[in-house]
Design an enzyme around this catalytic site. Structure first.
Site, PDB file in Angstrom:
ATOM      1  N   LEU A   1       0.625  -1.148   0.056  1.00  0.00           N
ATOM      2  CA  LEU A   1      -0.105  -0.042  -0.060  1.00  0.00           C
ATOM      3  C   LEU A   1       0.968   1.253   0.117  1.00  0.00           C
ATOM      4  CD1 LEU A   1      -2.749  -0.921   2.875  1.00  0.00           C
ATOM      5  CD2 LEU A   1      -3.189  -0.364   0.184  1.00  0.00           C
ATOM      6  N   ASP A   2       0.465   2.373  -0.692  1.00  0.00           N
ATOM      7  CA  ASP A   2       1.275   3.583  -0.758  1.00  0.00           C
ATOM      8  C   ASP A   2       1.374   3.949   0.750  1.00  0.00           C
ATOM      9  OD1 ASP A   2       1.126   3.483  -3.419  1.00  0.00           O
ATOM     10  OD2 ASP A   2      -0.348   4.993  -3.655  1.00  0.00           O
ATOM     11  N   LEU A   3       2.435   4.928   0.849  1.00  0.00           N
ATOM     12  CA  LEU A   3       2.720   5.610   2.251  1.00  0.00           C
ATOM     13  C   LEU A   3       1.290   6.083   2.858  1.00  0.00           C
ATOM     14  CD1 LEU A   3       5.010   6.431   4.453  1.00  0.00           C
ATOM     15  CD2 LEU A   3       5.192   8.424   3.108  1.00  0.00           C
TER      16      LEU A   3
END
Length: 241
Positions: free
Chosen positions: A105-107
């Site tokens: 998942l993105d930051l």
């Protein structure tokens, strides 16, 4: 930790530092067991999680581990990073050093993150060929219209990679809230698809991978171990549209 497969005689020879020919009499004398059963074939294929013993000596006793984590925003989907906190820092488990992430998942995204030491399981989850669906709740800056639904369902061409995304299901839940279901994970795919409408994404929260739903008892930063039955159930909805 890998789930790599190997011939039984090669595994034992490597682990006991003996020749493969020296494994043959051990098999003939019924001194080798795999998962509790006597093994007699030297070319039997075992995986990285098979229990292998010679007499009372455990040659291999690896256990597959599957974890579900509620990833908070601002925590990196990685095992090591010099600048950001990483998801493995949230986990206290004896096998944490052997785990890798099955679908990042993105930051600044949150929600369901899966970790494992079983490479075949994570590859199956991530490979678009298997069609395992991932579901997200997405909040937008601007209101949504029915035009989004058709455009997502048709797929979008990403010129940089020169690819057409697979059809994506979009359900409008509120004026600026959508449920997005996709079967692949292209680079910043959700943000880029909404970007075609010049509609900035404010938050992304993953709620499901296959049939695995984010446990509503897990607050941000919390995790729990999945049983093998739960882990395997993730594929019950493979390649459905």
């Amino acid at each position: 930790m890998s789930s790599r497969r190997s011939r039984l005689d090669r595994l034992i020879a490597r682990q006991l530092n003996i020749s493969q020919d020296a494994v043959r009499p051990l098999l003939a004398q019924h001194r080798i067991k795999v998962d509790g059963d006597i093994a007699t074939e030297r070319d039997r294929i075992v995986d990285g999680f098979s229990l292998v013993t010679v007499d009372d000596l455990v040659v291999q006793a690896r256990q597959a581990v599957y974890l579900m984590l509620h990833k908070p925003r601002g925590v990196l989907s990685a095992t090591h990073d010099a600048r950001h906190p990483v998801v493995t820092s949230l986990i206290e488990h004896p096998a944490v050093a052997t785990l890798h992430i099955a679908g990042r998942l993105d930051l600044h995204a949150s929600g369901l993150l899966l970790l494992t030491n079983d490479g075949r399981w994570s590859r199956r989850l991530s490979d678009p060929q298997h069609g395992v669906k991932k579901q997200y709740l997405v909040t937008l800056k601007n209101p949504l219209t029915a035009d989004y639904i058709a455009a997502f369902a048709a797929g979008m061409h990403f010129p940089f990679e020169d690819i057409l995304t697979r059809p994506v299901q979009l359900e409008i839940l509120d004026s600026t809230l959508a449920r997005v279901t996709l079967q692949e994970g292209r680079y910043h795919q959700i943000k880029r698809m909404f970007g075609r409408f010049r509609n900035p994404v404010l938050t992304i929260h993953r709620t499901a991978v296959g049939t695995l739903l984010l446990d509503d008892t897990l607050g941000p930063g919390s995790w729990r171990e999945l049983s093998a039955v739960e882990a395997n159930s993730a594929f019950a909805a493979d390649v459905q549209t």
